[in-house]
Enzyme design. Structure first.
Site, PDB file in Angstrom:
ATOM      1  N   GLU A  28       0.831  -1.346  -0.093  1.00 56.53           N
ATOM      2  CA  GLU A  28       0.119   0.044   0.086  1.00 56.53           C
ATOM      3  C   GLU A  28       0.980   1.213  -0.002  1.00 56.53           C
ATOM      4  OE1 GLU A  28      -2.381   0.092   3.638  1.00 56.53           O
ATOM      5  OE2 GLU A  28      -2.255  -2.069   3.689  1.00 56.53           O
ATOM      6  N   LYS A  77       2.194   4.488   1.341  1.00 54.47           N
ATOM      7  CA  LYS A  77       2.529   4.830   2.598  1.00 54.47           C
ATOM      8  C   LYS A  77       1.551   6.436   2.630  1.00 54.47           C
ATOM      9  CE  LYS A  77       5.027   5.170   6.663  1.00 54.47           C
ATOM     10  NZ  LYS A  77       4.976   6.507   7.296  1.00 54.47           N
ATOM     11  N   ASP A 105       0.936  10.113   3.634  1.00 56.16           N
ATOM     12  CA  ASP A 105       1.816  11.105   4.574  1.00 56.16           C
ATOM     13  C   ASP A 105       0.707  12.073   5.235  1.00 56.16           C
ATOM     14  OD1 ASP A 105       3.904  12.363   5.811  1.00 56.16           O
ATOM     15  OD2 ASP A 105       4.563  13.548   4.158  1.00 56.16           O
ATOM     16  N   TYR A 164      -6.947   2.098   6.486  1.00 55.41           N
ATOM     17  CA  TYR A 164      -6.437   0.947   6.084  1.00 55.41           C
ATOM     18  C   TYR A 164      -6.321  -0.355   7.034  1.00 55.41           C
ATOM     19  CZ  TYR A 164      -2.717   3.029   8.966  1.00 55.41           C
ATOM     20  OH  TYR A 164      -2.069   3.689  10.029  1.00 55.41           O
ATOM     21  N   LYS A 212      11.055   3.146   2.047  1.00 53.13           N
ATOM     22  CA  LYS A 212      10.994   4.792   2.016  1.00 53.13           C
ATOM     23  C   LYS A 212      11.531   5.112   0.544  1.00 53.13           C
ATOM     24  CE  LYS A 212       9.317   6.596   5.666  1.00 53.13           C
ATOM     25  NZ  LYS A 212       9.831   7.405   6.602  1.00 53.13           N
ATOM     26  N   CYS A 266      29.988  42.918   4.651  1.00 54.74           N
ATOM     27  CA  CYS A 266      28.779  42.198   5.318  1.00 54.74           C
ATOM     28  C   CYS A 266      27.428  42.919   4.522  1.00 54.74           C
ATOM     29  CB  CYS A 266      28.679  42.476   6.689  1.00 54.74           C
ATOM     30  SG  CYS A 266      27.266  42.142   7.356  1.00 54.74           S
ATOM     31  N   CYS A 298      25.657  45.077   7.636  1.00 51.37           N
ATOM     32  CA  CYS A 298      26.129  46.034   8.229  1.00 51.37           C
ATOM     33  C   CYS A 298      27.433  46.789   7.648  1.00 51.37           C
ATOM     34  CB  CYS A 298      26.516  45.713   9.887  1.00 51.37           C
ATOM     35  SG  CYS A 298      28.134  44.729   9.674  1.00 51.37           S
ATOM     36  N   CYS A 308      31.128  37.979   8.917  1.00 51.58           N
ATOM     37  CA  CYS A 308      31.132  39.400   9.215  1.00 51.58           C
ATOM     38  C   CYS A 308      31.769  39.497  10.763  1.00 51.58           C
ATOM     39  CB  CYS A 308      29.630  39.828   9.468  1.00 51.58           C
ATOM     40  SG  CYS A 308      29.352  41.246  10.472  1.00 51.58           S
ATOM     41  N   CYS A 321      26.557  43.902  14.346  1.00 53.35           N
ATOM     42  CA  CYS A 321      25.722  43.804  13.160  1.00 53.35           C
ATOM     43  C   CYS A 321      24.403  43.301  13.512  1.00 53.35           C
ATOM     44  CB  CYS A 321      26.473  42.648  12.530  1.00 53.35           C
ATOM     45  SG  CYS A 321      25.695  42.115  10.896  1.00 53.35           S
TER      46      CYS A 321
HETATM   47  S1  IVH Z   1      -0.191   0.055   8.496  1.00 56.77           S
HETATM   48  C1  IVH Z   1       1.246  -1.073  13.194  1.00 56.77           C
HETATM   49  N1  IVH Z   1      -0.597   1.333   6.383  1.00 56.77           N
HETATM   50  O1  IVH Z   1       2.689   5.278   8.997  1.00 56.77           O
HETATM   51  C2  IVH Z   1       1.561  -0.131  12.142  1.00 56.77           C
HETATM   52  N2  IVH Z   1       0.276   2.746   8.210  1.00 56.77           N
HETATM   53  O2  IVH Z   1       5.299   5.015  10.091  1.00 56.77           O
HETATM   54  C3  IVH Z   1       0.967  -0.613  11.080  1.00 56.77           C
HETATM   55  N3  IVH Z   1       0.728   4.955   7.690  1.00 56.77           N
HETATM   56  O3  IVH Z   1       1.442   4.950  12.244  1.00 56.77           O
HETATM   57  C4  IVH Z   1       0.607   0.785  10.246  1.00 56.77           C
HETATM   58  N4  IVH Z   1       0.140   4.819   5.379  1.00 56.77           N
HETATM   59  O4  IVH Z   1       0.086   6.204  10.676  1.00 56.77           O
HETATM   60  C5  IVH Z   1       0.189   1.531   7.623  1.00 56.77           C
HETATM   61  N5  IVH Z   1      -0.989   2.180   4.247  1.00 56.77           N
HETATM   62  C6  IVH Z   1      -0.530   2.266   5.625  1.00 56.77           C
HETATM   63  C7  IVH Z   1       0.065   3.582   6.070  1.00 56.77           C
HETATM   64  C8  IVH Z   1       0.622   3.587   7.248  1.00 56.77           C
HETATM   65  C9  IVH Z   1       0.412   5.687   6.480  1.00 56.77           C
HETATM   66  C10 IVH Z   1       1.334   5.650   8.736  1.00 56.77           C
HETATM   67  C11 IVH Z   1       0.544   4.903   9.905  1.00 56.77           C
HETATM   68  C12 IVH Z   1       1.723   4.456  10.909  1.00 56.77           C
HETATM   69  C13 IVH Z   1       2.990   5.093  10.564  1.00 56.77           C
HETATM   70  C14 IVH Z   1       4.142   4.375  10.608  1.00 56.77           C
END
Ligand code: IVH
Length: 701
Positions: A124, A126, A128, A239, A340, A435, A438, A453, A459
């Protein structure tokens, strides 16, 4: 407007019908993005319901769509204990690390007697955003909370209700058996579009802009007045769903048997959708890690077109029974990992190169650019670090540049796109001779790349930066005295050095622009109050080169007084663990400077706390662990053993080496050993780092 019928049953039925219709249209519009009626038709239904409820307040229910926005701001957010702790995720930055994660899972399953399991994966995007946990009791939305420290969060129910995609009641046929309570996990987000619109509004109103959609969403969800939250256009994607059973991580056998409960992450998504939740749209079941890698590569590009910000991919073992067997370390599940992405790169144009003067006089070239949205935030300044770097990269006004920004990291110019350099391009930028603030002749110290400076006390830029540092959160933490106020104080000649702050009177503040009696009194009071700050804050505030917060704590703890730090020799300083030659030298040089003696005298006469033997010790009375014995086992990833031991001692507790009946608590970290088993056998309470922290926090609040 409908005629108000005399028959109460008819009214009730109409109210019910309106709610059902509105809920359905909310779902079509906010969750599925597939509206069936026009806005004005929706508004008409809504107004009719409001009207009927006004006439028959006894018919209002907590799940009525009219109850989404509170009429009164709340004073604060109450704390909620999460039914199931919110864990964080381990990171993987490349394929090898992903393979290592899989290997660990296989090893643990083998220990459980499962050889060669056919692991499936679920990938999935992630999201933000801000993690939230929603609790539904027997189908009705009970409350929703922020992550907080993972164990205790803040109850932001009223604000979450303003998000129309969040159902106030789960349909009986879609979710768990009606007797069960269920916890739903997801992320509150602000789409890029809403974010850009909000910032434009903020700009027009002369208010400060948000750095990125995540911050904007965080600001909106923590408003005490839910009407403001409602105006910010938040959204939420989910999720996870877990039935709250007594053992929070066990799945309910009867629902499982009835085929009502998911057995895989993939099914969890269908489950969530049947319950009416909006789910993370970018997801895929994968048969092996190679398919996972394909997913990762695909979304590395494609994510830029998603309406919300992402910083990676979460990979989970799909089968829930394997998840249960794999379990958790102290801080994260073993059945999931976050991959990441490397930071996003964007192209933009340099408008100008500015020379900025820092706290210690260092002059730094900064590229001022056309604003671009990178990794979720608008970037228009990027430091070029120093003049060597500038010469090497040869960035000139007018150049097209490639810029990158890792999440939460300072934006950086990677390189100039030479092919796009305009013909009329300027010549390479030369370091300034004076600078820029000043006009003092700039100097270059031997062995240093930095240009400085030298006008240390005269300054205005240096004075301002030093004062900004002095009042900042990590230093004296003076609330309500920010850069704008400091600038005015300097321009009026009222303040030149930090000690001048303590000589200001309420009347002095009143001479400033837009300063009313009340704010003048507040500014005065918070400066005066800061005299009480612990010694380490004062040491940090001094702005000694190479001395940050950590070293400041070390110095304060070891010496207990500013005078003793000032008198310490190079040798004595270097005997401290964590203080190297460079740092020690810088401390000695600082206190040997001519102005330093006067500064020390001033700080003392003004009544700042220059002696302090109580660093990091809680105020008397907070001895919550008095007479309690702790045993530590496993790796403690957040605080480490040393800090945990100190924390327990600071609050009156004892740390012992072995578990017995007399042990009160076993603090278990990752990979706990036999002490854990023994504790379980003896029925000793087992805590995790987060529990300890929340106990301490509770005692302090
Ligand atoms: S599963 C037990 N799925 O990322 C933790 N987390 O860095 C399992 N997050 O606290 C988390 N998208 O708030 C999961 N598709 C996703 C996510 C996700 C964002 C966040 C979540 C978690 C944090 C961990």
């Amino acid at each position: 407007m409908t005629e108000v019928t005399a028959d109460p049953h008819m009214t009730e039925a109409r109210v019910q019908a309106l709610r059902e219709a509105i809920n359905r249209h909310n779902y079509l519009y906010y969750v599925l993005d597939r509206p069936e009626i026009q806005d004005f038709e929706y508004d008409r239904l809504y107004r009719e319901l409001v009207e009927l409820e006004r006439e028959h307040p006894e018919l209002i229910t907590p799940d009525s769509p009219t109850q989404r926005v509170g009429e009164q701001p709340v004073k604060e957010f109450p704390q909620v204990h999460h039914p199931i702790p919110l864990f964080s995720l381990d990171n993987a930055f490349n394929e090898e690390e992903l393979l290592a994660w899989e290997k660990r899972a296989l090893r643990i399953l083998a220990q459980e007697g499962i050889e060669n399991p056919a692991l499936e994966y679920f990938a999935e995007i992630k999201i933000d955003g801000l993690a939230v946990s929603l609790v539904y009791e027997k189908g009705l939305f009970k409350h929703g909370a922020t992550r907080g420290n993972g164990v205790v969060g803040e109850d932001i129910s009223q604000n979450l209700k303003t998000i129309r995609g969040i159902p106030l009641r789960i349909p009986v046929n879609g979710g768990p058996s009606p007797d069960y309570d269920v916890e739903i996990r997801g992320e509150v987000i602000m789409t890029r579009e809403s974010f850009l619109r909000l910032n434009e509004e903020q700009h027009l109103k002369g208010k400060s802009e948000f750095a990125n959609p995540r911050n904007a969403a965080a600001g909106a969800i923590r408003q005490l007045d839910s009407r403001i939250t409602a105006s910010r256009n938040l959204d939420a994607l989910f999720y996870g769903a877990t039935i709250i059973t007594e053992d929070a991580r066990r799945r309910p056998a009867d629902d499982l048997q009835a085929g009502l409960h998911p057995t895989s992450q993939q099914e969890s998504f269908n489950y969530l959708e049947r319950m009416g939740f909006k789910t993370n749209p970018a997801r895929k079941h994968c048969w092996n890690l190679s398919e996972v890698m394909d997913f990762i590569h695909h979304w590395d590009e494609a994510r830029l077109a998603l309406p919300f910000a992402t910083d990676g991919v979460v990979i989970k073992i799909d089968q829930l029974h394997y998840q249960t067997l794999l379990g958790y370390t102290a801080k994260s599940p073993r059945w999931a990992v976050a991959f990441k992405y490397t930071p996003e790169v964007c192209e933009t144009r340099v408008l100008d190169i500015e020379f900025s003067v820092g706290r210690t006089g260092v002059i730094t070239p900064v590229a001022i650019m056309e604003p671009v949205l990178i990794s979720g935030s608008t970037v228009q300044r990027a430091t070029l670090h120093n003049f060597e770097e500038l010469a090497k990269k040869d960035v000139r006004p007018g150049d097209a540049v490639r810029v990158q920004k890792a999440a939460e990291v300072i934006p950086e110019v990677i390189e100039v796109v030479l092919a796009k350099r305009p013909e009329s391009a300027n010549l390479p930028v030369q370091p300034p001779t004076y600078c820029p603030v000043c006009n003092a002749p700039a100097v270059k110290l031997e062995g240093e790349v930095a240009l400085r400076c030298p006008n240390h006390s005269g300054c205005p830029a240096q004075v301002l930066r030093r004062l900004e540092h002095w009042v900042s959160k990590g230093a004296m933490d003076i609330d309500g005295v920010g850069p704008a106020l400091l600038e005015q104080l300097i321009n009026r000649g009222l303040v030149e050095s930090p000690t001048d702050l303590y000589r200001l009177t309420v009347e002095d503040f009143l001479t400033l622009e837009r300063m009313a009696q009340k704010s003048a009194e507040n500014a005065y009071a918070s400066i005066q109050k800061s005299k009480e700050q612990p010694l380490w804050r004062l040491v940090n505030a001094l702005g000694i080169r190479h001395v940050g917060q950590e070293t400041a704590v070390l110095l304060a703890e070891h010496f207990g007084s500013l005078n003793r730090i000032a008198e310490a020799s190079l040798e004595e300083l270097t005997t401290l663990e964590g203080i190297g030659g460079k740092v020690a030298e810088s401390i000695v040089v600082f206190f040997a400077e001519p102005g330093s003696q006067q500064l020390m005298v001033d700080l003392q006469t003004l009544g700042l706390r220059i002696e302090d033997s109580t660093v990091n010790k809680p105020a008397a009375g907070a001895q919550i662990f008095q007479g309690k014995t702790f045993v530590l086992t496993g790796t403690l990833p957040t605080l480490g053993r040393q800090e945990v031991t100190e924390l327990i001692r600071a609050y009156g507790g004892k740390v012992s080496g072995s578990v017995s009946k007399k042990t009160d608590f076993v603090l278990a970290g990752e990979d706990p050993g036999s002490k854990y088993v023994k504790a379980e056998k003896l029925g000793v309470t087992i805590l995790h780092e987060q529990d300890l922290l929340s106990m301490v926090r509770e005692a302090e609040s």
